[in-house]
Scaffold this motif. Sequence first.
Motif, PDB file in Angstrom:
ATOM      1  N   GLN A  12      67.445  53.761  10.523  1.00  6.86           N
ATOM      2  CA  GLN A  12      68.813  53.249  10.572  1.00  6.86           C
ATOM      3  C   GLN A  12      69.677  53.982  11.593  1.00  6.86           C
ATOM      4  OE1 GLN A  12      70.596  52.892   6.627  1.00  6.86           O
ATOM      5  NE2 GLN A  12      68.568  52.787   5.665  1.00  6.86           N
ATOM      6  N   LEU A  13      69.106  54.959  12.287  1.00  8.69           N
ATOM      7  CA  LEU A  13      69.858  55.752  13.250  1.00  8.69           C
ATOM      8  C   LEU A  13      69.635  55.268  14.670  1.00  8.69           C
ATOM      9  CD1 LEU A  13      69.083  59.346  11.911  1.00  8.69           C
ATOM     10  CD2 LEU A  13      71.074  57.927  11.370  1.00  8.69           C
ATOM     11  N   SER A  14      70.678  55.373  15.468  1.00  9.64           N
ATOM     12  CA  SER A  14      70.538  55.091  16.890  1.00  9.64           C
ATOM     13  C   SER A  14      69.991  56.337  17.583  1.00  9.64           C
ATOM     14  CB  SER A  14      71.901  54.730  17.488  1.00  9.64           C
ATOM     15  OG  SER A  14      72.765  55.871  17.470  1.00  9.64           O
ATOM     16  N   PRO A  15      69.444  56.196  18.809  1.00  9.34           N
ATOM     17  CA  PRO A  15      68.968  57.378  19.542  1.00  9.34           C
ATOM     18  C   PRO A  15      70.057  58.437  19.704  1.00  9.34           C
ATOM     19  CG  PRO A  15      68.148  55.378  20.577  1.00  9.34           C
ATOM     20  CD  PRO A  15      69.112  54.939  19.515  1.00  9.34           C
ATOM     21  N   GLU A  16      71.284  58.006  19.920  1.00 12.04           N
ATOM     22  CA  GLU A  16      72.384  58.952  20.090  1.00 12.04           C
ATOM     23  C   GLU A  16      72.650  59.713  18.786  1.00 12.04           C
ATOM     24  OE1 GLU A  16      75.312  61.351  21.301  1.00 12.04           O
ATOM     25  OE2 GLU A  16      73.946  60.165  22.542  1.00 12.04           O
TER      26      GLU A  16
END
Length: 449
Positions: free
Chosen positions: A348-352
């Motif tokens: 659920q996390l973005s790369p950033e």
Amino acid sequence: MPRSRIKHETTPEVQKAFLVGVEFKDPAYRARAGARLPLESSMEELALLCKTAGLEVVGQTTQTLDAPNPNTFIGPGKLEELIAWRSALDFDVVVFDDELSPRHLRELEEALGEDVIVLDRTGLILDIFAQHARTREGALQVELAQYEYRKPRLTRQWTHLARQAGGGAGRSGTGGVGLRGPGETQLEIDRRRIDERIARLKRELEEVRKQRAQHRAQRKRAEIPVVAIVGYTNAGKSTLLNAIAKADVLAEDKLFATLDPTTRRVRLPHGHLALFTDTVGFIQKLPTQLVAAFRATLEEITEADALLHVVDITHPSAFEQAQTVIDTLRELGAGAKPVVTVLNKAEQLSPEQRRRLATGALGEGIFISALRREGLDTLLAEVEAVLFERLVPIRVRLPYKASDLMALFRREGAVDSELPEERSVVLSGRIPGRLLEVFMPYAAGRSAP
């Protein structure tokens, strides 16, 4: 079996609950209350607990205080507001986010009326545990916790408990009304029955504890290390066990979906075997009754060779939840165990977001997705390194009769030197961290047992 105060399947309508939360200005009092999450997050957690218990939340109110009101926990004005909400929303249950004293319960019940059930956070968690206990051990532990919690809180809503514990009192030989002694009140009879039931439950749980100890001894003789999966409730522990062991442990999006520990055998990347045990989830303000009653189950954590700490990295209070787990482990005496931290639900996390979290307080954790089975190879490789490959220096004096320990040192560790003595041999070298507890009683400088 333990009995719930909340009505469930037999009730045509779901009971309505109103939540009450208090934020204390004094940090010392917040710490004593076990509060780590911000009040907003804590109330969201309380609402989820109510959902898990089968309650419908119809409203909530909060208040900031210096300290609890000695009579009603909340202030007089807030109590009048609560009574007004009762008339407007017609709720059946009031749930407080903190543990209430017996006096608080009595005063609140009298103010709100006998048709309203007053529960605190501890009572609610005990109710959920009563619903989710599946094994005899789990049922015994929950029933013990319920009785120890309720005994000092016997009021009009808690009387005749010996006959309300799902037949438990009957099994103990104290069922039925019985004869009242001279001048003995019904409250005194109920308390005496509770004492008798508590004593029996403790005896039965001690037998369970001995059986668990025997099972752990058998596992140690088989030299298969044990990894206890720990974490905040609903962090994904059961889903992770299912993923790495191809198990079928119940995994639901509910708090305390699983209560009884489940153990599965897992083969690690380089062929070593390990036993992974899923344990009950932790939570802030964990009731002391549960910690005491679940001693047999929690020993699976204190006796494990390593811990796998699962963190729901997507939760707004992930750090506070992780710290709650760490603090609880210390209280249990497991704070020095080797720990592998996994940051679950990383899909659920973005790369950033991942980059930012990698430099934060939980930066040493391994990003995984138990649901999608991503990152598990890295996780298992780290567990294997902790259990088998990372060696720590040690010098021990082993009596000759401890030939099994000498063989274990040579087989699992690396011997740098051996110094024979009259009754023992001094071994210097390195062993896996998981074996430190086995060899520390023989650390050189101490007399051999």
